[in-house]
Each structure stands twice: as structure tokens, then as C-alpha cells.
Design a protein around this motif. Sequence first.
Motif, PDB file in Angstrom:
ATOM      1  N   LEU A  31       0.825  -1.206   0.000  1.00 46.08           N
ATOM      2  CA  LEU A  31       0.000   0.000   0.000  1.00 46.08           C
ATOM      3  C   LEU A  31       0.861   1.257   0.000  1.00 46.08           C
ATOM      4  N   CYS A  32       1.894   1.283   0.821  1.00 47.20           N
ATOM      5  CA  CYS A  32       2.792   2.440   0.857  1.00 47.20           C
ATOM      6  C   CYS A  32       3.529   2.607  -0.463  1.00 47.20           C
ATOM      7  N   THR A  83       1.188   3.882  -3.163  1.00 44.88           N
ATOM      8  CA  THR A  83       0.871   5.289  -2.921  1.00 44.88           C
ATOM      9  C   THR A  83       1.986   6.190  -3.427  1.00 44.88           C
ATOM     10  N   ARG A 115       2.299   6.387  -7.275  1.00 47.43           N
ATOM     11  CA  ARG A 115       1.251   7.160  -7.953  1.00 47.43           C
ATOM     12  C   ARG A 115       1.424   8.668  -7.804  1.00 47.43           C
ATOM     13  N   ARG A 118       9.831   7.974  -7.363  1.00 45.30           N
ATOM     14  CA  ARG A 118       8.561   7.265  -7.280  1.00 45.30           C
ATOM     15  C   ARG A 118       8.761   5.764  -7.211  1.00 45.30           C
ATOM     16  N   SER A 167       8.956   5.344   1.971  1.00 48.44           N
ATOM     17  CA  SER A 167       7.542   5.532   1.624  1.00 48.44           C
ATOM     18  C   SER A 167       6.860   6.504   2.580  1.00 48.44           C
ATOM     19  N   ILE A 188       5.268  10.171   1.620  1.00 47.69           N
ATOM     20  CA  ILE A 188       3.848  10.418   1.886  1.00 47.69           C
ATOM     21  C   ILE A 188       3.683  11.626   2.804  1.00 47.69           C
TER      22      ILE A 188
END
Length: 102
Positions: free
Chosen positions: A20-21, A24, A27, A36, A76, A80
Motif C-alpha cells: 500500500l505504501c 501510494t 502514484r 517514485r 515511503s 507520503i
Amino acid sequence: MLSLALVVLAVVAVFGSFVLCVVTVARMRELPAWRRFLPLTLLLIALSASLLRAADIRWVAEAIAFPLNLAVVLLSTYEIRARRLRNRREAIGASLSTTLEF
């Protein structure tokens, strides 16, 4: 039997949070491509190192997998949080500029 099920559930939860991290961060279009996809690359290398345990090459997995997984989580979460701070600053700047216009 219950403890094995809990261990499997914990492993799935940890791996799911890694994915999930990584997704994220991948993207985030405002980041350069290398930033990225760096967490994704590190995660794939860590998974490859972990799979070497099946070939009975444990020292590589023990030396590489955990530090790379830790790097994935740290990179990550850094990206974020940095994005959230940038968005917050832009929102504050936009609200100040509209307030000053009146």
C-alpha cells in the motif's frame, strides 16, 4: 494451529502495508520517476533476497532483506508525509491569498 494462523495473518498484514505504501508513492506524479519507483525497486530486491531462503542461501536473506524492508517503509512514509506537508502549505497559501484579496 492458532499461533500459525496469527503469524500468517501478521505476515499478510505487514506485506499488505508495504504494498500500500509503495503503490501510494508510485502514484505521486509530482515526484521524479526515480523517487517514485525507488521504494518499489527496494521491495522487489528484498522479496528476491527473501526467496533465496528457499534455495538455502540464508545469509543473503538475513543480511539484505530486513534492512531493505526497513528502507522501503522509511522512504515511503517520508514521501507520503512530505506530500501531505506540501499540500497543506499550498492550501494555507491559497487561503491566505484569497483572504488578502478581500
